[in-house]
Scaffold this motif. Structure first.
Motif, mmCIF file in Angstrom:
data_model
loop_
_atom_site.group_PDB
_atom_site.id
_atom_site.type_symbol
_atom_site.label_atom_id
_atom_site.label_comp_id
_atom_site.label_asym_id
_atom_site.label_seq_id
_atom_site.Cartn_x
_atom_site.Cartn_y
_atom_site.Cartn_z
ATOM 1 N N MET A 108 0.820 -1.214 0.000
ATOM 2 C CA MET A 108 0.000 0.000 0.000
ATOM 3 C C MET A 108 0.857 1.268 0.000
ATOM 4 S SD MET A 108 -2.790 -1.229 2.772
ATOM 5 C CE MET A 108 -4.352 -1.930 2.263
ATOM 6 N N GLY A 179 -0.996 8.056 11.536
ATOM 7 C CA GLY A 179 -1.327 7.033 10.534
ATOM 8 C C GLY A 179 -2.607 6.313 10.911
ATOM 9 N N GLY A 180 -2.863 5.208 10.221
ATOM 10 C CA GLY A 180 -4.098 4.461 10.449
ATOM 11 C C GLY A 180 -4.136 3.795 11.820
ATOM 12 N N THR A 181 -2.979 3.361 12.305
ATOM 13 C CA THR A 181 -2.928 2.697 13.608
ATOM 14 C C THR A 181 -3.389 3.643 14.708
ATOM 15 O OG1 THR A 181 -1.119 1.280 12.869
ATOM 16 C CG2 THR A 181 -1.354 1.572 15.249
ATOM 17 N N ASN A 184 -7.145 4.523 14.323
ATOM 18 C CA ASN A 184 -8.006 3.481 14.899
ATOM 19 C C ASN A 184 -7.968 3.522 16.420
ATOM 20 O OD1 ASN A 184 -9.051 2.396 12.547
ATOM 21 N ND2 ASN A 184 -7.445 0.847 12.327
ATOM 22 N N HIS A 231 -7.608 -5.200 10.551
ATOM 23 C CA HIS A 231 -6.177 -4.881 10.630
ATOM 24 C C HIS A 231 -5.653 -5.112 12.051
ATOM 25 C CE1 HIS A 231 -2.521 -2.318 10.592
ATOM 26 N NE2 HIS A 231 -2.436 -2.812 9.374
ATOM 27 N N SER A 233 -3.842 -3.469 13.866
ATOM 28 C CA SER A 233 -3.787 -2.277 14.723
ATOM 29 C C SER A 233 -4.959 -2.260 15.715
ATOM 30 C CB SER A 233 -3.807 -1.000 13.879
ATOM 31 O OG SER A 233 -4.928 -0.982 13.026
ATOM 32 N N GLY A 287 -12.111 -1.642 2.636
ATOM 33 C CA GLY A 287 -10.835 -1.887 1.978
ATOM 34 C C GLY A 287 -9.931 -2.686 2.908
ATOM 35 N N THR A 289 -6.999 -4.886 4.302
ATOM 36 C CA THR A 289 -5.576 -4.800 3.959
ATOM 37 C C THR A 289 -5.152 -5.906 2.981
ATOM 38 O OG1 THR A 289 -5.368 -4.134 6.251
ATOM 39 C CG2 THR A 289 -3.320 -4.457 5.030
ATOM 40 N N ALA A 316 -9.070 3.143 6.304
ATOM 41 C CA ALA A 316 -7.675 3.605 6.139
ATOM 42 C C ALA A 316 -7.297 3.513 4.673
ATOM 43 C CB ALA A 316 -6.736 2.755 6.987
ATOM 44 N N ASP A 343 -6.399 6.963 5.946
ATOM 45 C CA ASP A 343 -4.972 7.275 5.893
ATOM 46 C C ASP A 343 -4.689 8.263 4.760
ATOM 47 O OD1 ASP A 343 -3.190 6.367 7.770
ATOM 48 O OD2 ASP A 343 -3.115 4.330 6.977
ATOM 49 N N LYS A 346 -1.923 6.647 2.195
ATOM 50 C CA LYS A 346 -2.331 5.544 1.315
ATOM 51 C C LYS A 346 -2.957 6.180 0.060
ATOM 52 C CE LYS A 346 -2.647 1.737 4.609
ATOM 53 N NZ LYS A 346 -2.277 2.200 5.948
HETATM 54 C C1 LIG Z 1 -7.337 -1.310 6.845
HETATM 55 C C2 LIG Z 1 -6.135 -0.759 7.557
HETATM 56 N N1 LIG Z 1 -6.287 -0.190 8.754
HETATM 57 C C3 LIG Z 1 -5.247 0.328 9.446
HETATM 58 C C4 LIG Z 1 -3.979 0.272 8.921
HETATM 59 C C5 LIG Z 1 -2.820 0.845 9.719
HETATM 60 O O1 LIG Z 1 -2.345 1.965 9.084
HETATM 61 P P1 LIG Z 1 -0.860 2.555 9.348
HETATM 62 O O2 LIG Z 1 0.089 1.563 8.780
HETATM 63 O O3 LIG Z 1 -0.921 3.854 8.632
HETATM 64 O O4 LIG Z 1 -0.708 2.728 10.811
HETATM 65 C C6 LIG Z 1 -3.772 -0.303 7.665
HETATM 66 C C7 LIG Z 1 -2.421 -0.384 7.093
HETATM 67 O O5 LIG Z 1 -2.149 -1.055 6.149
HETATM 68 C C8 LIG Z 1 -4.879 -0.828 6.967
HETATM 69 O O6 LIG Z 1 -4.734 -1.412 5.775
#
Ligand SMILES: Cc1ncc(COP(=O)(O)O)c(C=O)c1O
Length: 542
Positions: A108, A179-181, A184, A231, A233, A287, A289, A316, A343, A346
């Motif tokens: 990604m 970021g996505g982590t 969330n 994910h 996270s 979507g 991962t 994300a 994100d 992404k």
């Molecule tokens: C669906 C989803 N959520 C959360 C994340 C976590 O994002 P990040 O890597 O930006 O922390 C990802 C990362 O690939 C993801 O695909």
């Protein structure tokens, strides 16, 4: 790697040098020098990006590690900026990964429009810290505006709502995160706190802690529900928030590989039967991962409404698809979420690293308010009052500028290209007898594997046990193909493990493609598959 022995004796750490480093270029000569460095960065790196793909030599990782064992900080300067830049271009860049290559279709992380490099340089030059107004001023105001724009993209409330909240210093429509982590985590932090309203002596979980909250509300267990494709996270968040990551309950997927609604409803019924367990949040994925799959968000919203559960959508990856008129209907129901993760690094094609989380209720973030005496004081309008992060760069400036440069239509073009390229790739895979498409692309992610013809034939008549044995052989073959292709350094797909058929009891190794580089053409896809066929053939040779 520092090379202390090469240090020119003219380089010393003194006040003269410090002044040179901090003083802005005022005369023609120093300006020209800075421009020369920028050219070196832009074009030097560009040459590298055009030449290299992938991790070129995996075996050299050990060798690389041996080169980086110097653990002492040099007292005197070692190099001039020009030499540092040259070293990075000559030695670091070729050993990094060229994620910008159109042959890099495995993760990604991909090419970004080149103007992003300029925008990133501007944010570094301004060096604003949006934790507080005193170090950001207009950037805080601009951030609120862009947050309202993306909130509108998701929830599409009336004009009057946005006029009320866009610059309202009491309310927040969302926040930027690293970021996505962390997006969330922020969403689930808010969801957890909302789950425990004040009761008797108990004020809030944030203040009184987990045990007091559970006791006050007569609960034994707090759980989060998400499909198996959630994910990781989310599990981290459950660990940090005190729920324990085993309380993220993975719900099986159905034949469409999205969350199985029947099993979800049954799980809610079972879990809450004793009234001692509460479902803190249900998460819909927009979507996934590994597969790019989107859960049936409207149906999940119905369930959340019925059971009064916080509905979080992890978009994300898929969030920016809302910019495409053609594909945004795929995310129908996202507007009913309580919180949404998107994100920036992404499918907003921004440089690392930036994410966002949005809340339908502009007051939701009040549950995570923090103050300090020297900053984010009560009554101030500092954005840091309601964020997990402390100091933060002005990523909103990059997103705001990118939207100005691209327009929603520009983004839609890239997103549609990705989805359509994935569909084209799926077609090509299906046409080739040595390949099996494992997951159809719903968005721009798909998975597949290679199957030599003799094994394919055996699979036709194999019983479950024989199939497992054959799958184990195929796993080995596909791992080798992925590794050899990666090490050859021309193209890159990633790999993961998924069920071959939705009702299969075991997982198989699959190759995973993520289509997000607008420069990835039909011809390149053919070349990638040709290369994989050639690798398979080389494996079969005695
Ligand atoms: C669906 C989803 N959520 C959360 C994340 C976590 O994002 P990040 O890597 O930006 O922390 C990802 C990362 O690939 C993801 O695909």
């Amino acid at each position: 790697m520092t090379g202390t022995e090469d240090r020119p004796s003219s380089l010393v750490a003194d006040w003269n040098t410090l002044h040179r480093v901090f003083i802005r270029p005022e005369d023609e000569k120093s300006r020209n020098t800075l421009v020369k460095y920028m050219e070196q960065i832009l074009f030097g790196l560009h040459d590298f990006l055009n030449k290299h793909v992938g991790v070129t030599e995996e075996i050299s990782l050990i060798k690389l590690a041996e080169e980086y064992t110097d653990t002492k900080i040099n007292a005197e300067p070692l190099k001039k900026l020009a030499d540092v830049i040259k070293d990075i271009i000559d030695e670091i860049a070729p050993r990094a990964v060229n994620v910008a290559s159109p042959y890099f279709i495995g993760h990604m992380t991909s090419a970004i429009p080149f103007f992003m490099v300029h925008l990133k340089a501007i944010t570094a030059a301004l060096n604003q810290n949006v934790i507080k107004l005193e170090t950001s001023k207009v950037l805080s105001v601009l951030e609120k505006q862009i947050l309202a724009k993306i909130h509108r993209m998701i929830f599409n409330f009336e004009e009057s709502f946005y006029l009320e909240h866009v610059q309202n210093t009491d309310t927040s429509l969302g926040v930027f995160t690293s970021g996505g982590t962390t997006a969330n985590l922020t969403a689930l932090w808010v969801a957890r706190n909302l789950c425990f309203p004040p009761k008797g002596d108990f004020e809030s979980i944030e203040k009184n802690g987990f045990h007091a909250a559970m006791t006050a509300h007569s609960l034994d267990r707090l759980v989060i529900l998400v499909s198996k494709r959630g994910h990781y996270s989310l599990r981290k968040a459950a660990g940090i928030l005190g729920l324990g990551n085993q309380n993220v309950i993975p719900i099986d997927v159905d034949s469409k590989r999205s969350i199985d609604l029947k099993k979800l409803k049954a799980a809610i019924k079972d879990l809450t039967a004793d009234k001692k367990t509460r479902v803190m949040a249900l998460i819909g994925i927009a979507g996934a991962t590994e597969t790019g799959i989107i859960d049936p968000l409207s149906k999940l919203a119905d369930i959340c409404q019925q059971h009064k559960i916080h509905f979080h959508v992890d978009a994300a990856w898929g969030g920016p698809v809302l910019l495409s008129e053609k594909y945004s209907p795929l995310l129908k129901g996202i507007e009913r979420a309580d919180s949404v993760t998107i994100d920036c690094h992404k499918q907003f094609y921004m440089p690392m690293s930036s994410g966002m989380v949005y809340f339908k209720d502009p007051r939701a973030l009040d549950t995570i308010v923090y103050h300090a005496r020297y900053v984010i004081r009560p009554g101030s309008v500092d954005l840091g009052i309601k964020t997990l992060e402390g100091s933060r760069e002005a990523n909103s400036l990059i997103l705001d500028s990118a939207l100005k440069i691209m327009g929603s239509k520009g983004y839609a073009l890239m997103i549609e290209h990705g989805i359509e390229t994935a569909k084209l790739f799926a077609k090509k895979i299906k046409k080739r007898p040595l390949f099996q498409l494992v997951t159809e692309p719903k968005l721009n992610i798909l998975t597949y594997r290679m199957i030599p013809l003799d094994i394919r034939k055996k699979l036709e008549t194999a019983d479950i046990e024989e199939r497992q044995e054959l799958d184990a052989i195929l796993d080995e073959i596909n791992i080798k193909i992925q590794r050899i292709q990666r090490e050859a350094g021309k193209s890159f797909v990633s790999r993961t493990r998924l069920r071959n058929l939705p009702d299969d009891p075991h997982n198989v190794l699959v190759l995973r493609s993520v289509m997000m580089n607008p420069m990835t053409t039909s011809r390149i896809l053919d070349e990638i598959l040709d290369e994989q066929e050639a690798i398979l053939q080389s494996l079969e040779e005695p």
